[in-house]
Scaffold this motif. Structure first.
Motif, PDB file in Angstrom:
ATOM      1  N   LEU A 187     -37.774 -81.681  -9.023  1.00  0.00           N
ATOM      2  CA  LEU A 187     -38.948 -80.995  -8.491  1.00  0.00           C
ATOM      3  C   LEU A 187     -39.492 -79.978  -9.489  1.00  0.00           C
ATOM      4  O   LEU A 187     -40.717 -79.799  -9.624  1.00  0.00           O
ATOM      5  CB  LEU A 187     -38.593 -80.307  -7.173  1.00  0.00           C
ATOM      6  CG  LEU A 187     -38.336 -81.239  -5.976  1.00  0.00           C
ATOM      7  CD1 LEU A 187     -37.724 -80.469  -4.824  1.00  0.00           C
ATOM      8  CD2 LEU A 187     -39.630 -81.934  -5.542  1.00  0.00           C
ATOM      9  N   THR A 188     -38.598 -79.298 -10.215  1.00  0.00           N
ATOM     10  CA  THR A 188     -39.033 -78.346 -11.244  1.00  0.00           C
ATOM     11  C   THR A 188     -39.796 -79.072 -12.351  1.00  0.00           C
ATOM     12  O   THR A 188     -40.814 -78.569 -12.856  1.00  0.00           O
ATOM     13  CB  THR A 188     -37.815 -77.613 -11.837  1.00  0.00           C
ATOM     14  OG1 THR A 188     -37.085 -77.004 -10.786  1.00  0.00           O
ATOM     15  CG2 THR A 188     -38.249 -76.549 -12.832  1.00  0.00           C
ATOM     16  N   ALA A 189     -39.311 -80.256 -12.729  1.00  0.00           N
ATOM     17  CA  ALA A 189     -40.002 -81.042 -13.754  1.00  0.00           C
ATOM     18  C   ALA A 189     -41.388 -81.472 -13.265  1.00  0.00           C
ATOM     19  O   ALA A 189     -42.371 -81.473 -14.035  1.00  0.00           O
ATOM     20  CB  ALA A 189     -39.158 -82.259 -14.119  1.00  0.00           C
ATOM     21  N   LEU A 190     -41.511 -81.840 -11.968  1.00  0.00           N
ATOM     22  CA  LEU A 190     -42.811 -82.185 -11.401  1.00  0.00           C
ATOM     23  C   LEU A 190     -43.750 -80.984 -11.413  1.00  0.00           C
ATOM     24  O   LEU A 190     -44.941 -81.099 -11.746  1.00  0.00           O
ATOM     25  CB  LEU A 190     -42.627 -82.686  -9.966  1.00  0.00           C
ATOM     26  CG  LEU A 190     -42.093 -84.115  -9.800  1.00  0.00           C
ATOM     27  CD1 LEU A 190     -41.666 -84.357  -8.359  1.00  0.00           C
ATOM     28  CD2 LEU A 190     -43.148 -85.141 -10.220  1.00  0.00           C
TER      29      LEU A 190
ATOM     30  N   ASP B 166     -43.665 -78.425 -13.478  1.00  0.00           N
ATOM     31  CA  ASP B 166     -44.058 -78.139 -14.858  1.00  0.00           C
ATOM     32  C   ASP B 166     -45.076 -79.153 -15.369  1.00  0.00           C
ATOM     33  O   ASP B 166     -45.995 -78.804 -16.137  1.00  0.00           O
ATOM     34  CB  ASP B 166     -42.819 -78.134 -15.756  1.00  0.00           C
ATOM     35  CG  ASP B 166     -41.867 -76.989 -15.423  1.00  0.00           C
ATOM     36  OD1 ASP B 166     -42.294 -76.064 -14.701  1.00  0.00           O
ATOM     37  OD2 ASP B 166     -40.696 -77.034 -15.856  1.00  0.00           O
ATOM     38  N   SER B 167     -44.928 -80.404 -14.949  1.00  0.00           N
ATOM     39  CA  SER B 167     -45.919 -81.412 -15.346  1.00  0.00           C
ATOM     40  C   SER B 167     -47.277 -81.097 -14.723  1.00  0.00           C
ATOM     41  O   SER B 167     -48.329 -81.265 -15.366  1.00  0.00           O
ATOM     42  CB  SER B 167     -45.457 -82.806 -14.905  1.00  0.00           C
ATOM     43  OG  SER B 167     -44.292 -83.189 -15.601  1.00  0.00           O
ATOM     44  N   ALA B 168     -47.274 -80.637 -13.466  1.00  0.00           N
ATOM     45  CA  ALA B 168     -48.532 -80.267 -12.807  1.00  0.00           C
ATOM     46  C   ALA B 168     -49.186 -79.085 -13.521  1.00  0.00           C
ATOM     47  O   ALA B 168     -50.415 -79.052 -13.707  1.00  0.00           O
ATOM     48  CB  ALA B 168     -48.264 -79.927 -11.345  1.00  0.00           C
ATOM     49  N   LEU B 169     -48.409 -78.098 -13.942  1.00  0.00           N
ATOM     50  CA  LEU B 169     -48.967 -76.954 -14.668  1.00  0.00           C
ATOM     51  C   LEU B 169     -49.548 -77.391 -16.003  1.00  0.00           C
ATOM     52  O   LEU B 169     -50.599 -76.882 -16.436  1.00  0.00           O
ATOM     53  CB  LEU B 169     -47.883 -75.895 -14.883  1.00  0.00           C
ATOM     54  CG  LEU B 169     -47.480 -75.099 -13.631  1.00  0.00           C
ATOM     55  CD1 LEU B 169     -46.273 -74.209 -13.929  1.00  0.00           C
ATOM     56  CD2 LEU B 169     -48.653 -74.237 -13.130  1.00  0.00           C
ATOM     57  N   ASP B 170     -48.885 -78.323 -16.673  1.00  0.00           N
ATOM     58  CA  ASP B 170     -49.412 -78.807 -17.949  1.00  0.00           C
ATOM     59  C   ASP B 170     -50.744 -79.522 -17.762  1.00  0.00           C
ATOM     60  O   ASP B 170     -51.577 -79.567 -18.683  1.00  0.00           O
ATOM     61  CB  ASP B 170     -48.409 -79.772 -18.601  1.00  0.00           C
ATOM     62  CG  ASP B 170     -47.188 -79.040 -19.133  1.00  0.00           C
ATOM     63  OD1 ASP B 170     -47.221 -77.793 -19.191  1.00  0.00           O
ATOM     64  OD2 ASP B 170     -46.188 -79.712 -19.477  1.00  0.00           O
TER      65      ASP B 170
END
Length: 725
Positions: A89-92, A94-98
Motif C-alpha cells: 500500500l505504501t508503494a501504491l 508513492d506511485s500516486a504521488l509521483d
C-alpha cells in the motif's frame, strides 16, 4: 475467541493498531513471497467476478486499552502478511504521488496506513519490532534516508514499486485498480483471542517453526510495560546493554537466557519449573511492582554475578574463582540458584569472601562425594533452591546442616566407594578436576602449565603384548588377566597426569615409570619406590589419594559410629563388552591373516570372509567360570554368504577366544534353546540381545564345555580354543 473474515480495508481502516511482539522474528519475507502475492493480484485483476482471495489467518490478542490512545492488539500470527500488505500500500501511495494524484495518495495513507491525528508510534497502523521500526516509519513518512545493506522492508517496497510501475506503464488507471484489489478483494480471517499468555497461542500455531524460548516472552513482557513512544530510548539506554551482556561469549562459555531468568527467580528459594519461567517472572514482577527500568537494572546486576558462575568473567578473589571453576567442572548447573544467592549476599556485604569460598567448597564436596558414592542427583533441582531458605544469619552453617540432612557422604563412606569406582569411565571431567586439585595441594613451587597435560592410565587401557606379559607376572602367572584389568583400569589409583601421553601409550609400567619420574609433577614422584604395578599397588594409591581428596573437599561432620557396618558394598565393575569385542577382533584379524571391518553389531567382514564375534563377561562361583552368549538368527543369516564363515566367542578376555566355522557351529545351536531375554538377564547383562535368540552357555575349567539343553549334554569344545600371540 472471536473469528471474522475481513477485507484488508476493514482491518486497516479501523482505529486499531497491531503491534509485533518482541518474541516474533523481524520482517523476513523475500522475493519468493512478494512474487506470490503479486501473482495472486494479477489473477484478481484479470477476473471481473469480484471473487475474494483468502490470504490466511490473522491471530491477535488485545492489549490493555488506555483511554485516549489507539486500541492496540499484539499480532501473534500473520505479521509477515500484514506488514507486506502495508508495504504494498505504501508503494501504491508513492506511485500516486509521483503521478501528482495527491488526493488518492492521501486516501491510501490516511485510511489504511496511519492514524492521522496521533503522534509518535501511535500514528502507525502496524508497529514492527524495534529493529525494523526506524526503516518502517521512514517508509510510511516518505523520509529520505540511506541504509546499507538494504533491509528486507526496503527491498519489499522497491519490488512492489517496480511491479506497480510496470503495470501502470501498460494500463491507464492501473494504480487504482490494484488498490481496489488489495483493499477489497484480499481478505483474512481475523481471530481475536483474549488471554494472559500470547506465547502459548503463538506456540500452538507454530509448532513446526523455530521454538520460542521463555526468555523471548520475558523480553516481550518487559517491553509491553514501556509506552510505545519510549521503547526505542528504553532499548538503547537499558535493554540493549543488558542483552549485549547476556549474549556475549567467552571461549566456550555462554549463557542460556532462559536458564539465567529461571536461576534469577529461584535465588530467592522458590522452585520454578523451566516451562513456567515466564509466568513466574511476570508474577514476581507484578507482586514487587518493579518498573521496566528497575527490573532491567536488577537483571543486569545479577547477570554480572551469573557471568562469574559461567566463567565468562573471572572473580577477583582467587579462592572464590577457584571454587567456582571447580563447580563448573563438576557440571552441577542445578546449583546455580544457590551460587547466585551467595554471590548476591557477598556483593551486598552480608557475606565475607572467606565464608563465601567456604560455602562454595562445601557445595563441591557435597556434589563430588555423592557422585562417587553413586547417590541420586534427582532431587538436586529442588534441593538447591530450597537450601537458600535455610541460610539464616549464617549461610555456611545453614548449608552444612542442610547438606548433612540430605546425605553428605563421610570420609569413610567416600573412601570405601572410591576403591571400586570407575572414575575415568564414568566421570572424565571430575577425574581431571581431582588430579589437578591433588597436584595443587602439594604446593609445587615451580608451577606446571596444566593445559599441556592429559590423563594417563598407568596400567594401560589397551596394553601391548609386553604390558600384558608384565601384568600377568604381577598377578602371579594368572592366565585370564582381562577381567582383573577391567576391574582396576579406570579407578583413581591407576590415573595420573602427564605431558608424555603419546610416548607412554600402551606400554608396560616398567617402560612408563622412567618418564613418570622425569615429570615435574609432584603427583608422579609417588612412583619412585614402586617397582611393579598391579591391583595391590592401585588399591594402596587409591587409599592415599582418597585421604588427600577429603582434605581438598572436606565434610565437617565426623563419620557416624558403627558406619563400618553400613559402608557401600563393592559395586561390580561395568565390564566393557564393546572394548572386549574390539580387542578380540584385533587378535582374530591377526590369526586369520585378514583385515576385519565392522559391518554391524558384532558382525565383521574381511577379504572373502565373514565373522560374528560375541563377547561375554565372566561369572564365577570360585571353581568354574561361566560365560553366557546370545546369537541372533539375523547374525547366522549374515554368515550365509559366499566365502569363509566364522563364529567367535570371546570369553571374558581377548586371549580366551573360541573359533568355529559356520558348518561346525550350526549343529551345536540346533540343540540349544531358542529363547527370549529374561528380565533377570537384562538386569545382569544389558549387552545380551533383546530379540529372540539362541542362548549359549560356556563353562571354563580344566575342560571347556558347551551346554546343549535340549539333549541334556555338555560338549567338550576345548579344541576350538584359538591360539593368539
Amino acid at each position: 475467541m472471536d473469528a471474522r473474515a475481513k477485507s484488508v480495508r476493514e482491518i486497516l481502516h479501523s482505529g486499531d493498531q497491531y503491534l509485533i511482539p518482541f518474541f516474533q522474528r523481524s520482517y523476513s519475507w523475500d522475493k519468493e513471497q512478494w512474487k506470490r502475492l503479486a501473482d495472486d493480484l494479477d489473477v484478481l485483476l484479470d477476473d471481473d467476478s469480484r471473487v475474494q482471495h483468502f490470504l490466511g489467518p490473522l491471530v491477535c490478542t488485545p492489549s490493555q486499552h488506555v483511554p485516549g490512545e489507539v486500541n492496540a492488539y499484539q499480532l501473534i500470527d500473520g505479521q509477515q502478511r500484514l506488514t507486506t500488505l502495508t508495504l504494498l500500500l505504501t508503494a501504491l501511495r508513492d506511485s500516486a504521488l509521483d503521478k501528482q494524484d495527491k488526493d488518492f495518495a492521501a486516501e491510501i495513507e490516511e485510511d489504511l496506513l496511519v492514524h492521522k491525528r496521533k503522534l509518535g508510534l501511535q500514528r502507525y497502523k502496524i508497529v514492527p519490532r524495534v529493529g525494523d521500526r526506524t526503516v518502517y516509519s521512514n517508509l510510511m513518512d516518505r523520509k529520505e534516508f540511506e541504509q546499507r545493506p538494504l533491509s528486507s522492508l526496503l527491498k519489499a517496497h522497491s519490488y512492489f514499486r517496480k511491479w506497480i510501475d510496470k503495470k501502470d506503464s501498460n494500463e491507464s488507471n492501473a494504480i487504482k485498480r490494484i488498490f481496489a484489489a488489495v483493499a477489497d478483494r484480499l481478505s483474512l480471517v481475523v481471530i481475536t483471542i483474549a488471554g494472559e499468555n500470547p506465547y502459548e497461542i503463538f506456540e500452538s500455531l507454530n509448532s513446526t517453526g523455530l521454538p520460542l524460548q521463555e526468555s523471548d516472552l520475558i523480553r516481550n513482557y518487559i517491553f509491553m510495560q514501556v509506552p510505545l513512544d519510549q521503547q526505542d530510548a528504553f532499548n538503547v539506554e537499558h535493554w540493549g546493554p543488558f542483552e549485549t551482556l547476556l549474549q556475549e561469549k567467552h571461549a566456550d562459555a555462554s549463557i542460556d537466557a532462559t536458564s539465567f531468568y529461571r536461576d534469577y527467580l529461584m535465588r530467592q528459594g522458590k522452585y520454578s519449573k523451566r516451562r513456567s519461567t515466564f509466568v513466574d517472572f511476570k508474577e514476581q514482577n507484578r507482586a514487587r511492582g518493579l518498573t521496566p527500568v528497575d527490573q532491567v537494572k536488577e537483571l543486569r546486576r545479577l547477570l554480572k554475578l551469573f557471568r562469574l558462575i559461567e566463567g565468562i568473567d573471572r572473580a577477583e578473589l582467587r579462592d572464590v574463582d577457584q571454587a567456582l571453576s571447580d563447580l563448573r567442572q563438576l557440571e552441577v548447573s542445578t546449583a546455580n540458584p544457590v551460587l547466585l544467592a551467595l554471590l548476591e549476599r557477598w556483593q551486598s556485604g552480608m557475606l565475607d569472601a572467606a565464608n563465601l569460598a567456604e560455602c562454595l567448597v562445601d557445595l563441591s564436596s557435597f556434589v563430588l562425594r555423592r557422585s562417587v558414592c553413586n547417590l541420586s542427583t534427582r532431587g538436586y533441582g529442588q534441593w538447591f533452591p530450597d537450601s537458600i531458605t535455610h541460610f539464616g544469619d549464617n549461610p555456611c552453617e545453614g548449608l552444612k546442616k542442610y547438606f548433612a540432612d540430605r546425605g553428605w557422604p563421610s570420609d569413610r563412606a567416600f573412601t570405601a566407594s572410591l576403591m571400586g569406582f570407575e572414575l575415568y569411565r564414568r566421570e572424565a571431567k571430575k577425574t581431571r578436576l581431582i588430579l589437578d586439585r591433588l597436584e595443587a595441594l602439594y604446593g609445587h613451587k615451580e608451577k606446571v602449565d596444566p593445559r599441556g597435560l592429559t590423563i594417563e592410565h598407568i596400567l594401560s587401557q589397551n596394553p601391548d603384548n609386553s604390558a600384558i606379559s608384565e601384568f600377568e607376572q604381577v598377578l602371579g602367572g594368572v592366565g585370564n588377566w582381562y577381567p582383573i584389568h577391567q576391574k582396576w583400569i579406570h579407578t583413581l589409583g591407576n590415573l595420573t597426569l602427564t605431558g608424555y601421553n603419546r610416548e607412554l601409550s600402551n606400554r608396560s609400567y616398567t617402560l612408563k615409570r622412567p618418564a613418570l619420574l622425569e615429570s615435574n609433577l609432584v603427583l608422579n614422584k609417588y612412583f619412585e619406590n614402586i617397582e611393579q604395578w598391579g591391583p595391590a599397588e592401585i588399591e594402596s594409591r587409591t587409599i592415599k589419594l582418597a585421604k588427600e581428596i577429603t582434605t581438598c573437599w572436606p565434610n565437617p561432620f565426623p563419620s557416624p559410629e558403627g558406619e563400618e557396618e553400613v559402608l557401600p558394598r563393592w559395586r561390580g565393575t561395568r565390564f566393557d563388552i564393546d572394548g572386549l569385542r574390539q580387542a578380540s577382533v584385533a587378535n582374530l584379524a591377526q590369526h586369520l591373516h585378514t583385515k576385519l571391518e565392522n559391518e554391524a553389531y558384532a558382525r565383521f567382514i574381511g577379504k572373502n570372509l565373514r565373522l560374528v564375534c560375541l563377547a561375554a563377561r565372566p561369572r564365577s562361583d570360585g571353581k568354574i567360570t561361566r560365560y553366557w552368549f546370545g546369537i541372533l538368527p539375523g547374525q547366522v543369516e549374515f554368515l550365509k554368504r559366499p566365502g569363509s564363515q566364522y563364529v567367535a566367542l570371546s570369553c571374558g578376555s581377548p586371549e580366551r577366544l573360541l573359533l568355529f566355522t559356520l558348518a561346525e557351529f550350526e549343529p551345536l545351536i540346533q540343540q540349544m534353546n531358542f529363547t527370549d531375554r529374561t528380565d533377570w538377564e537384562a538386569d545382569k547383562d544389558p549387552s545380551l540381545p533383546h530379540e529372540r535368540h539362541w542362548h549359549i552357555k560356556v563353562s571354563w575349567g580344566d575342560q571347556i564345555l558347551l551346554d546343549q539343553p535340549r539333549s541334556g549334554t555338555q560338549l567338550d569344545i576345548t579344541s576350538h580354543l584359538c591360539k593368539v600371540s
